[in-house]
Design an enzyme around this catalytic site. Sequence first.
Site, short mmCIF file in Angstrom:
data_model
loop_
_atom_site.label_atom_id
_atom_site.label_comp_id
_atom_site.label_asym_id
_atom_site.label_seq_id
_atom_site.Cartn_x
_atom_site.Cartn_y
_atom_site.Cartn_z
N SER A 34 4.12 -19.22 65.10
CA SER A 34 3.71 -19.94 63.63
C SER A 34 3.95 -19.46 62.47
CB SER A 34 2.24 -20.26 63.92
OG SER A 34 1.49 -18.97 63.79
N SER A 56 -5.80 -15.32 68.08
CA SER A 56 -7.39 -15.69 67.97
C SER A 56 -7.45 -17.15 68.47
CB SER A 56 -7.91 -15.26 66.87
OG SER A 56 -7.22 -15.85 65.46
N LYS A 70 2.20 -16.67 61.55
CA LYS A 70 1.29 -15.64 60.85
C LYS A 70 1.73 -14.27 60.47
CE LYS A 70 -0.71 -15.64 64.74
NZ LYS A 70 0.58 -16.39 65.47
N SER A 71 2.34 -13.46 61.38
CA SER A 71 2.67 -12.39 61.01
C SER A 71 3.67 -12.14 59.74
CB SER A 71 3.37 -11.53 61.99
OG SER A 71 2.46 -11.23 63.18
N LEU A 120 -0.64 -20.51 66.56
CA LEU A 120 0.26 -20.26 67.83
C LEU A 120 1.03 -18.91 67.63
CD1 LEU A 120 1.11 -23.98 68.56
CD2 LEU A 120 -0.65 -22.63 69.98
N SER A 121 1.61 -18.70 68.87
CA SER A 121 2.58 -17.55 68.67
C SER A 121 3.83 -18.33 68.14
CB SER A 121 2.99 -16.99 70.03
OG SER A 121 3.96 -16.23 70.09
#
Length: 221
Positions: free
Chosen positions: A57, A127, A59-60, A54-55
Site C-alpha cells: 500500500s 497490523s 506504508k513503508s 495492505l502489503s
Amino acid sequence: MTPEDAKPGRQPDPAATPTDIYPHRPLVSHDERQSLLGAGRVRQRGCTLWLTGLSGSGKSTIAAALEAELLRRGVWAYRLDGDTLRTGLNAGLGFSAADRTENIRRIGEVARLFADAGLVAIASAISPFRADRDAARRAHEGAGLAFFEVFVDTSLTVCEQRDPKGLYRKARSGQLAGFTGIDSPYEPPERPELTLHAGSESLEACVGACVAMLEAKRILE
C-alpha cells in the site's frame, strides 16, 4: 526449559509472572523531558503515528520519507518498520493469528517507549486486526501519550499491481497461505486520524498530510 517454552511466539504464563517488581521512578518527569527536548530546537511532543494498510500500500515508503522529512526539520523521529523488526525483536514470530497479535503488541510497546522519550515514533505494519491496533492505542493513551492511526488506503487491485515483493503472486498461486487481503482478512480502521490515498496521491502529498496533522495536533510547534 521445555520444548513448549522454546516455541516461537509462546505467550507468557500469567501464573509465572514475577510479582516482586518495583519500577524505578525517573528523576525527570514526562512533561519536563518534553520541555528539555524542545530547548533551542523545534518544540515537539512525543507521539506515535501508526501506519496501517495492505502489503504494497505504500506504508513503508511513506514512513521512510516522513522520518527523513522530520529529521531534516530538526524533529527527533524514529521509524519502526514491521518487516525490519521481524529480523530482530520479532524474529521468532510467525504469521498465525496469535503471532500476528504478539508482533503488533511488541511494536506498540516499543513505539510507546519512544513516544514517552519525546520522539515521534512512526510505526508501519500491516497490523490487519482492529483489536490489535486498538490495544496499541490504549497502551499509549493510558500513559498520556498521543496515538494517531494513519490508514494508507490503497486498493487491493493497486497493491497487487505493484506487488513489490512478489507476495501476492505467491499467495494467488497457493505458495503462500494466510496472506492478508487474499485468504486472511484485513480490518480497515473505522475512525483513523488520517487517511492517505497512496494509490492516487503523490508521496510528497502523503508526507505533507502527516506533517500538517502533527502541526494541527500541536505535536510540532
